[in-house]
Design a protein around this motif. Structure first.
Motif, PDB file in Angstrom:
ATOM      1  N   SER A 126     -62.012 -32.923 -82.563  1.00  0.00           N
ATOM      2  CA  SER A 126     -63.047 -33.830 -83.067  1.00  0.00           C
ATOM      3  C   SER A 126     -62.456 -34.842 -84.039  1.00  0.00           C
ATOM      4  CB  SER A 126     -64.165 -33.036 -83.755  1.00  0.00           C
ATOM      5  OG  SER A 126     -64.872 -32.271 -82.822  1.00  0.00           O
ATOM      6  N   GLN A 127     -61.625 -34.360 -84.946  1.00  0.00           N
ATOM      7  CA  GLN A 127     -61.014 -35.260 -85.922  1.00  0.00           C
ATOM      8  C   GLN A 127     -60.105 -36.273 -85.226  1.00  0.00           C
ATOM      9  OE1 GLN A 127     -61.807 -35.452 -89.286  1.00  0.00           O
ATOM     10  NE2 GLN A 127     -60.730 -37.387 -88.964  1.00  0.00           N
ATOM     11  N   CYS A 128     -59.361 -35.818 -84.235  1.00  0.00           N
ATOM     12  CA  CYS A 128     -58.488 -36.712 -83.478  1.00  0.00           C
ATOM     13  C   CYS A 128     -59.315 -37.809 -82.794  1.00  0.00           C
ATOM     14  CB  CYS A 128     -57.687 -35.907 -82.449  1.00  0.00           C
ATOM     15  SG  CYS A 128     -56.551 -36.919 -81.460  1.00  0.00           S
ATOM     16  N   MET A 129     -60.442 -37.438 -82.193  1.00  0.00           N
ATOM     17  CA  MET A 129     -61.288 -38.434 -81.536  1.00  0.00           C
ATOM     18  C   MET A 129     -61.775 -39.470 -82.551  1.00  0.00           C
ATOM     19  SD  MET A 129     -61.425 -37.865 -78.252  1.00  0.00           S
ATOM     20  CE  MET A 129     -62.911 -38.675 -77.659  1.00  0.00           C
ATOM     21  N   ARG A 130     -62.185 -39.011 -83.730  1.00  0.00           N
ATOM     22  CA  ARG A 130     -62.634 -39.953 -84.771  1.00  0.00           C
ATOM     23  C   ARG A 130     -61.473 -40.825 -85.238  1.00  0.00           C
ATOM     24  NH1 ARG A 130     -65.857 -35.340 -86.134  1.00  0.00           N
ATOM     25  NH2 ARG A 130     -64.302 -34.626 -87.652  1.00  0.00           N
ATOM     26  N   ASP A 131     -60.298 -40.203 -85.425  1.00  0.00           N
ATOM     27  CA  ASP A 131     -59.121 -40.955 -85.877  1.00  0.00           C
ATOM     28  C   ASP A 131     -58.700 -42.019 -84.859  1.00  0.00           C
ATOM     29  OD1 ASP A 131     -59.046 -39.383 -88.144  1.00  0.00           O
ATOM     30  OD2 ASP A 131     -57.358 -38.139 -87.458  1.00  0.00           O
ATOM     31  N   ASN A 132     -59.091 -41.822 -83.606  1.00  0.00           N
ATOM     32  CA  ASN A 132     -58.736 -42.764 -82.544  1.00  0.00           C
ATOM     33  C   ASN A 132     -59.893 -43.671 -82.153  1.00  0.00           C
ATOM     34  OD1 ASN A 132     -55.839 -42.386 -81.388  1.00  0.00           O
ATOM     35  ND2 ASN A 132     -56.542 -40.358 -82.015  1.00  0.00           N
ATOM     36  N   GLY A 133     -60.857 -43.833 -83.053  1.00  0.00           N
ATOM     37  CA  GLY A 133     -61.880 -44.859 -82.869  1.00  0.00           C
ATOM     38  C   GLY A 133     -63.265 -44.411 -82.451  1.00  0.00           C
ATOM     39  N   VAL A 134     -63.448 -43.154 -82.054  1.00  0.00           N
ATOM     40  CA  VAL A 134     -64.786 -42.683 -81.667  1.00  0.00           C
ATOM     41  C   VAL A 134     -65.417 -42.102 -82.939  1.00  0.00           C
ATOM     42  CG1 VAL A 134     -66.119 -41.272 -80.051  1.00  0.00           C
ATOM     43  CG2 VAL A 134     -63.902 -42.192 -79.348  1.00  0.00           C
ATOM     44  N   THR A 135     -65.849 -43.004 -83.812  1.00  0.00           N
ATOM     45  CA  THR A 135     -66.253 -42.636 -85.174  1.00  0.00           C
ATOM     46  C   THR A 135     -67.444 -41.690 -85.238  1.00  0.00           C
ATOM     47  OG1 THR A 135     -67.558 -44.668 -85.338  1.00  0.00           O
ATOM     48  CG2 THR A 135     -65.296 -44.728 -86.197  1.00  0.00           C
ATOM     49  N   ASP A 136     -68.329 -41.705 -84.243  1.00  0.00           N
ATOM     50  CA  ASP A 136     -69.511 -40.838 -84.258  1.00  0.00           C
ATOM     51  C   ASP A 136     -69.289 -39.513 -83.535  1.00  0.00           C
ATOM     52  OD1 ASP A 136     -70.949 -42.695 -85.694  1.00  0.00           O
ATOM     53  OD2 ASP A 136     -71.814 -43.640 -83.921  1.00  0.00           O
ATOM     54  N   PHE A 137     -68.031 -39.200 -83.191  1.00  0.00           N
ATOM     55  CA  PHE A 137     -67.756 -37.956 -82.475  1.00  0.00           C
ATOM     56  C   PHE A 137     -68.099 -36.776 -83.390  1.00  0.00           C
ATOM     57  CE2 PHE A 137     -65.532 -34.618 -80.285  1.00  0.00           C
ATOM     58  CZ  PHE A 137     -65.592 -35.008 -78.951  1.00  0.00           C
ATOM     59  N   PRO A 138     -68.919 -35.812 -82.901  1.00  0.00           N
ATOM     60  CA  PRO A 138     -69.378 -34.713 -83.762  1.00  0.00           C
ATOM     61  C   PRO A 138     -68.352 -33.581 -83.900  1.00  0.00           C
ATOM     62  CG  PRO A 138     -70.270 -34.430 -81.578  1.00  0.00           C
ATOM     63  CD  PRO A 138     -69.509 -35.754 -81.561  1.00  0.00           C
ATOM     64  N   ASP A 139     -68.563 -32.754 -84.907  1.00  0.00           N
ATOM     65  CA  ASP A 139     -67.809 -31.521 -85.047  1.00  0.00           C
ATOM     66  C   ASP A 139     -68.414 -30.476 -84.109  1.00  0.00           C
ATOM     67  OD1 ASP A 139     -65.999 -32.335 -86.988  1.00  0.00           O
ATOM     68  OD2 ASP A 139     -67.333 -31.813 -88.640  1.00  0.00           O
ATOM     69  N   PRO A 140     -67.658 -29.448 -83.768  1.00  0.00           N
ATOM     70  CA  PRO A 140     -68.208 -28.382 -82.929  1.00  0.00           C
ATOM     71  C   PRO A 140     -69.255 -27.575 -83.693  1.00  0.00           C
ATOM     72  CG  PRO A 140     -66.060 -27.754 -83.749  1.00  0.00           C
ATOM     73  CD  PRO A 140     -66.275 -29.190 -84.153  1.00  0.00           C
ATOM     74  N   ASP A 141     -70.033 -26.782 -82.962  1.00  0.00           N
ATOM     75  CA  ASP A 141     -70.987 -25.910 -83.639  1.00  0.00           C
ATOM     76  C   ASP A 141     -70.230 -24.768 -84.318  1.00  0.00           C
ATOM     77  OD1 ASP A 141     -70.448 -23.864 -81.777  1.00  0.00           O
ATOM     78  OD2 ASP A 141     -72.255 -24.229 -80.617  1.00  0.00           O
ATOM     79  N   PRO A 142     -70.896 -23.927 -85.088  1.00  0.00           N
ATOM     80  CA  PRO A 142     -70.201 -22.869 -85.835  1.00  0.00           C
ATOM     81  C   PRO A 142     -69.366 -21.918 -84.972  1.00  0.00           C
ATOM     82  CG  PRO A 142     -72.395 -23.152 -86.709  1.00  0.00           C
ATOM     83  CD  PRO A 142     -72.305 -24.004 -85.465  1.00  0.00           C
ATOM     84  N   SER A 143     -69.718 -21.759 -83.699  1.00  0.00           N
ATOM     85  CA  SER A 143     -68.948 -20.874 -82.827  1.00  0.00           C
ATOM     86  C   SER A 143     -67.710 -21.571 -82.266  1.00  0.00           C
ATOM     87  CB  SER A 143     -69.815 -20.379 -81.665  1.00  0.00           C
ATOM     88  OG  SER A 143     -70.042 -21.433 -80.746  1.00  0.00           O
TER      89      SER A 143
END
Length: 169
Positions: free
Chosen positions: A40-57
């Motif tokens: 998720s962080q990689c996707m945001r770092d590469n421009g997909v700023t609204d990419f969510p974090d995974p759920d708790p599982s």
């Protein structure tokens, strides 16, 4: 829009829920979540700023990420990010094409959903999400997501046969 995404994710989570209290399961969930968080962080770092974090599982699938959001997998930014983060993709992120038996169950699931009040529920293609709220206009009404969730619970056996894992509770 945000309510639709949350409710759709709740439905998918309800259909795919399963639990275990064993240490091995917890360790696996922790490592799965860690990998999904890095992705998720990689996707945001590469421009997909609204990419969510995974759920708790640690659950993170392309269907869950895209359904009910404005994210578009056809943009150059998305494609660039997916390629840059390919090595971090969690298992099952891109899903899979349903085999003939799973597709038959997916079509039964769609028919069951229509029989249980979701008249605009589309037949899914073998390589498309089982539930795509972007293709279900009634899901965007005041009570649409409640009706979708209720029908989903009644049709859970077909969802599991179509490849959704878990006990459906």
């Amino acid at each position: 829009m945000r309510r639709t995404m949350v409710a759709a994710l709740a439905l998918v989570t309800a259909l795919g829920a399963g639990c275990s209290g064993t240490p091995e399961a917890t360790d696996t969930a922790d490592s799965t979540r860690d990998k999904a968080m890095k992705f998720s962080q990689c996707m945001r770092d590469n421009g997909v700023t609204d990419f969510p974090d995974p759920d708790p599982s640690g659950e993170l699938t392309v269907d869950g990420v895209l359904n009910g959001t404005s994210l578009d997998p056809n943009t150059a930014t998305w494609k660039k990010a997916i390629e840059a983060c390919r090595d971090l993709q969690p298992a099952g992120f891109t899903g899979h094409q349903r085999n003939a038996e799973e597709q038959k169950a997916a079509l039964q699931f769609a028919r069951c959903m229509r029989d249980n009040g979701i008249r605009d529920f589309p037949d899914p293609a073998p390589d498309s999400p089982l539930i795509d709220t972007n293709r279900i206009p009634s899901a965007n009404t005041a009570d649409g997501m409640n009706a979708l969730n209720a029908a989903g619970k009644k049709c859970g056996e077909y969802a599991r046969a179509a490849g959704v894992s878990g006990d459906g509770s």
